[in-house]
Design a protein around this motif. Structure first.
Motif, PDB file in Angstrom:
ATOM      1  N   PHE A 159      -2.321   4.733   1.748  1.00  0.00           N
ATOM      2  CA  PHE A 159      -2.056   5.437   2.999  1.00  0.00           C
ATOM      3  C   PHE A 159      -1.961   4.512   4.204  1.00  0.00           C
ATOM      4  O   PHE A 159      -1.812   4.972   5.339  1.00  0.00           O
ATOM      5  N   GLU A 160      -2.086   3.189   3.945  1.00  0.00           N
ATOM      6  CA  GLU A 160      -1.933   2.160   4.979  1.00  0.00           C
ATOM      7  C   GLU A 160      -2.886   2.385   6.145  1.00  0.00           C
ATOM      8  O   GLU A 160      -2.550   2.155   7.306  1.00  0.00           O
ATOM      9  N   GLN A 161      -4.079   2.845   5.824  1.00  0.00           N
ATOM     10  CA  GLN A 161      -5.146   3.028   6.809  1.00  0.00           C
ATOM     11  C   GLN A 161      -6.465   3.139   6.049  1.00  0.00           C
ATOM     12  O   GLN A 161      -6.475   3.496   4.865  1.00  0.00           O
ATOM     13  N   PRO A 162      -7.596   2.801   6.684  1.00  0.00           N
ATOM     14  CA  PRO A 162      -8.894   2.898   5.994  1.00  0.00           C
ATOM     15  C   PRO A 162      -9.282   4.341   5.725  1.00  0.00           C
ATOM     16  O   PRO A 162      -8.836   5.260   6.420  1.00  0.00           O
ATOM     17  N   LEU A 163     -10.119   4.521   4.717  1.00  0.00           N
ATOM     18  CA  LEU A 163     -10.729   5.818   4.472  1.00  0.00           C
ATOM     19  C   LEU A 163     -11.696   6.105   5.618  1.00  0.00           C
ATOM     20  O   LEU A 163     -12.607   5.309   5.864  1.00  0.00           O
ATOM     21  N   PRO A 164     -11.524   7.192   6.362  1.00  0.00           N
ATOM     22  CA  PRO A 164     -12.456   7.492   7.464  1.00  0.00           C
ATOM     23  C   PRO A 164     -13.893   7.590   6.955  1.00  0.00           C
ATOM     24  O   PRO A 164     -14.149   8.227   5.932  1.00  0.00           O
ATOM     25  N   GLU A 165     -14.836   6.960   7.663  1.00  0.00           N
ATOM     26  CA  GLU A 165     -16.225   6.996   7.232  1.00  0.00           C
ATOM     27  C   GLU A 165     -16.753   8.428   7.164  1.00  0.00           C
ATOM     28  O   GLU A 165     -17.618   8.737   6.344  1.00  0.00           O
ATOM     29  N   SER A 166     -16.225   9.292   8.023  1.00  0.00           N
ATOM     30  CA  SER A 166     -16.668  10.689   8.009  1.00  0.00           C
ATOM     31  C   SER A 166     -16.272  11.401   6.713  1.00  0.00           C
ATOM     32  O   SER A 166     -16.827  12.456   6.379  1.00  0.00           O
ATOM     33  N   ASN A 167     -15.315  10.844   5.990  1.00  0.00           N
ATOM     34  CA  ASN A 167     -14.853  11.447   4.735  1.00  0.00           C
ATOM     35  C   ASN A 167     -15.405  10.732   3.504  1.00  0.00           C
ATOM     36  O   ASN A 167     -15.022  11.062   2.378  1.00  0.00           O
ATOM     37  N   ALA A 168     -16.262   9.729   3.698  1.00  0.00           N
ATOM     38  CA  ALA A 168     -16.783   8.931   2.579  1.00  0.00           C
ATOM     39  C   ALA A 168     -18.229   9.293   2.282  1.00  0.00           C
ATOM     40  O   ALA A 168     -19.068   9.358   3.177  1.00  0.00           O
ATOM     41  N   THR A 169     -18.522   9.519   0.998  1.00  0.00           N
ATOM     42  CA  THR A 169     -19.888   9.774   0.538  1.00  0.00           C
ATOM     43  C   THR A 169     -20.245   8.710  -0.491  1.00  0.00           C
ATOM     44  O   THR A 169     -19.497   8.498  -1.457  1.00  0.00           O
ATOM     45  N   TYR A 170     -21.387   8.038  -0.290  1.00  0.00           N
ATOM     46  CA  TYR A 170     -21.793   6.928  -1.157  1.00  0.00           C
ATOM     47  C   TYR A 170     -22.951   7.362  -2.056  1.00  0.00           C
ATOM     48  O   TYR A 170     -24.114   7.139  -1.736  1.00  0.00           O
ATOM     49  N   LYS A 219       6.396   8.167  -8.994  1.00  0.00           N
ATOM     50  CA  LYS A 219       7.551   8.244  -8.100  1.00  0.00           C
ATOM     51  C   LYS A 219       7.135   8.342  -6.628  1.00  0.00           C
ATOM     52  O   LYS A 219       7.965   8.113  -5.739  1.00  0.00           O
ATOM     53  N   ALA A 220       5.891   8.682  -6.382  1.00  0.00           N
ATOM     54  CA  ALA A 220       5.419   8.812  -5.000  1.00  0.00           C
ATOM     55  C   ALA A 220       5.315   7.438  -4.346  1.00  0.00           C
ATOM     56  O   ALA A 220       4.892   6.473  -4.989  1.00  0.00           O
ATOM     57  N   ARG A 221       5.699   7.336  -3.077  1.00  0.00           N
ATOM     58  CA  ARG A 221       5.663   6.031  -2.404  1.00  0.00           C
ATOM     59  C   ARG A 221       4.239   5.494  -2.318  1.00  0.00           C
ATOM     60  O   ARG A 221       4.016   4.281  -2.359  1.00  0.00           O
ATOM     61  N   GLU A 222       3.251   6.395  -2.195  1.00  0.00           N
ATOM     62  CA  GLU A 222       1.857   5.950  -2.149  1.00  0.00           C
ATOM     63  C   GLU A 222       1.455   5.296  -3.473  1.00  0.00           C
ATOM     64  O   GLU A 222       0.729   4.301  -3.491  1.00  0.00           O
ATOM     65  N   SER A 223       1.940   5.858  -4.579  1.00  0.00           N
ATOM     66  CA  SER A 223       1.636   5.290  -5.888  1.00  0.00           C
ATOM     67  C   SER A 223       2.278   3.922  -6.056  1.00  0.00           C
ATOM     68  O   SER A 223       1.678   3.005  -6.636  1.00  0.00           O
ATOM     69  N   LYS A 224       3.486   3.764  -5.551  1.00  0.00           N
ATOM     70  CA  LYS A 224       4.183   2.482  -5.665  1.00  0.00           C
ATOM     71  C   LYS A 224       3.436   1.385  -4.908  1.00  0.00           C
ATOM     72  O   LYS A 224       3.424   0.225  -5.333  1.00  0.00           O
ATOM     73  N   ARG A 225       2.807   1.747  -3.788  1.00  0.00           N
ATOM     74  CA  ARG A 225       2.012   0.758  -3.059  1.00  0.00           C
ATOM     75  C   ARG A 225       0.748   0.410  -3.845  1.00  0.00           C
ATOM     76  O   ARG A 225       0.301  -0.743  -3.856  1.00  0.00           O
ATOM     77  N   ALA A 226       0.172   1.395  -4.531  1.00  0.00           N
ATOM     78  CA  ALA A 226      -1.065   1.166  -5.285  1.00  0.00           C
ATOM     79  C   ALA A 226      -0.843   0.235  -6.466  1.00  0.00           C
ATOM     80  O   ALA A 226      -1.672  -0.637  -6.749  1.00  0.00           O
ATOM     81  N   VAL A 227       0.296   0.387  -7.167  1.00  0.00           N
ATOM     82  CA  VAL A 227       0.522  -0.416  -8.370  1.00  0.00           C
ATOM     83  C   VAL A 227       0.963  -1.844  -8.051  1.00  0.00           C
ATOM     84  O   VAL A 227       1.209  -2.628  -8.963  1.00  0.00           O
ATOM     85  N   GLU A 228       1.026  -2.195  -6.774  1.00  0.00           N
ATOM     86  CA  GLU A 228       1.230  -3.596  -6.429  1.00  0.00           C
ATOM     87  C   GLU A 228      -0.034  -4.404  -6.718  1.00  0.00           C
ATOM     88  O   GLU A 228       0.020  -5.616  -6.893  1.00  0.00           O
ATOM     89  N   THR A 229      -1.182  -3.738  -6.764  1.00  0.00           N
ATOM     90  CA  THR A 229      -2.467  -4.398  -7.007  1.00  0.00           C
ATOM     91  C   THR A 229      -3.134  -3.906  -8.284  1.00  0.00           C
ATOM     92  O   THR A 229      -3.700  -4.686  -9.037  1.00  0.00           O
ATOM     93  N   TYR A 230      -3.055  -2.609  -8.552  1.00  0.00           N
ATOM     94  CA  TYR A 230      -3.713  -2.030  -9.720  1.00  0.00           C
ATOM     95  C   TYR A 230      -2.695  -1.781 -10.835  1.00  0.00           C
ATOM     96  O   TYR A 230      -1.495  -1.968 -10.648  1.00  0.00           O
ATOM     97  N   TYR A 231      -3.185  -1.372 -11.995  1.00  0.00           N
ATOM     98  CA  TYR A 231      -2.346  -1.225 -13.175  1.00  0.00           C
ATOM     99  C   TYR A 231      -2.205   0.241 -13.568  1.00  0.00           C
ATOM    100  O   TYR A 231      -3.211   0.956 -13.629  1.00  0.00           O
ATOM    101  N   PRO A 232      -0.999   0.716 -13.883  1.00  0.00           N
ATOM    102  CA  PRO A 232      -0.880   2.078 -14.399  1.00  0.00           C
ATOM    103  C   PRO A 232      -1.435   2.173 -15.827  1.00  0.00           C
ATOM    104  O   PRO A 232      -1.341   1.219 -16.593  1.00  0.00           O
ATOM    105  N   ALA A 233      -2.028   3.311 -16.158  1.00  0.00           N
ATOM    106  CA  ALA A 233      -2.597   3.523 -17.495  1.00  0.00           C
ATOM    107  C   ALA A 233      -2.701   5.023 -17.734  1.00  0.00           C
ATOM    108  O   ALA A 233      -2.201   5.816 -16.929  1.00  0.00           O
TER     109      ALA A 233
END
Length: 357
Positions: A159-170, A219-233
């Protein structure tokens, strides 16, 4: 016994030293994850024949493992995700001294397998695909876990932006599933684990009424950005027959066995024995260990910039592999640098445990 002691003295070996076993530790991940099972396999099938008592320790995950390998007494091995290792290198290269102090002395023993990334939602969720998680409330694992780093990195890539801290649960994986299905304070639980993961394999068929997996839409553009670093499986129904009925496309990250750049002769000798045992007992790992061992190749591929094998263990492994007539190593794709770190404590530094260092 007297003859045995006499033989040891003739060989110049002190009897007490010859009978001693090394007491080492390996840091893994949660009690119900895949890493801890891989650690137990290494302890049983590799360390034991090498005269090493290898204590298998649970942990918060990969980022925690990196720090504990660097600083905790007795910890000689760690299981680490490739994106976590790379993130520490990137932070060090950008000037983060704490990251540099931690990562520079660490060395790779060998690459292992790919770990699947699970995006779990409620069964009645309107979400169906991974790229639909934007602006949702995500559980991303404890601070210091590899899951937290993978989840935040993936979110930033997609999404070319950080995950908002208000939306993150650790929280832990188990707690995430509870919150997902009870108080619904979480919309998506992100979990990283090699299949079959005990957390999901133990589920009963009734689980289908409560949770489902999101799919990767390549086919989603977000997925295409993700697979530049991670691997499809794909997550296979054979791994979770009580839960899923068809393959679920997703993403994976590579797992590595890592050690430290030790130079004490006593330690080096035992680590060499471990490396030789790992090679010679590799067939046993694949036949009697966790199913993920079947995906591991007995090879030492070229590593990316900033990555290094531990030379003594590398020599021992290569000699053993050559004796067994193993094939030539193949290349290994690495994560791309994540770019310079901000001067303030970023979300990435937080999940890596570098804040306040």
């Amino acid at each position: 016994m007297k003859r045995y002691l006499l033989l040891l003295l003739m060989l110049g070996l002190p009897p007490t030293a010859a009978l001693a076993r090394a007491e080492y530790k390996i840091v893994t991940a949660s009690e119900r994850g895949t890493y801890i099972q891989i650690g137990r396999d290494l302890a049983k099938f590799v360390a034991e024949p090498a005269d090493i008592n290898l204590e298998v320790l649970p942990s918060k995950g990969s980022a925690d493992n990196v720090a504990r390998l660097r600083d905790e007494a007795g910890v000689k091995f760690a299981l680490v995700q490739s994106d976590v290792y790379q993130a520490f290198l990137d932070q060090a290269a950008s000037g983060n001294r704490a990251a540099g102090r931690i990562i520079r002395p660490l060395r790779v023993v060998m690459p292992l397998y790919n770990e699947e990334i699970y995006f779990v939602v409620r069964a009645d969720s309107p979400l169906n695909y991974i790229h639909e998680i934007k602006d949702k409330k995500l559980s991303i694992g404890p601070v210091g876990s590899g899951t937290a780093l993978s989840a935040t990195t993936l979110y930033r890539l997609m999404f070319e932006q950080p995950l908002p801290e208000s939306n993150a649960t650790y929280v832990s994986n188990e707690e995430a599933l509870i919150r997902l299905t009870t108080d619904k304070s979480v919309d998506v639980a992100v979990i990283v684990a090699g299949q079959p993961a005990k957390l999901f394999a133990d589920m009963k068929p009734e689980a289908r009424q409560f949770i489902k997996l999101l799919k990767l839409d390549d086919k989603a553009r977000e997925s295409k950005r993700a697979v530049e670093t991670y691997y499809p499986a794909a997550i296979r129904p054979s791994s979770y027959p009580n839960w899923i009925t068809e393959e679920v496309p997703t993403l994976t990250v590579k797992a590595f066995l890592v050690t430290y750049d030790y130079n004490l002769e006593h330690t080096t000798r035992y680590l060499n024995a471990f490396a030789d045992s790992l090679c010679r007992n590799f067939d046993t790992l694949q036949s009697q260990g966790h199913a993920k061992w079947k995906e591991v190749k007995l090879e030492l591929p070229a590593l990316g910039k900033g990555w290094s094998y531990y030379p003594p263990m590398e020599r021992a492994m290569r000699n053993c592999i050559a004796q067994q007539g193993a094939g030539a190593p193949a290349g290994l794709r690495q994560s791309r640098p994540a770019g310079p770190a901000a001067r303030s404590c970023t979300q990435q530094e937080k999940v890596m445990g570098l804040c306040g260092s």
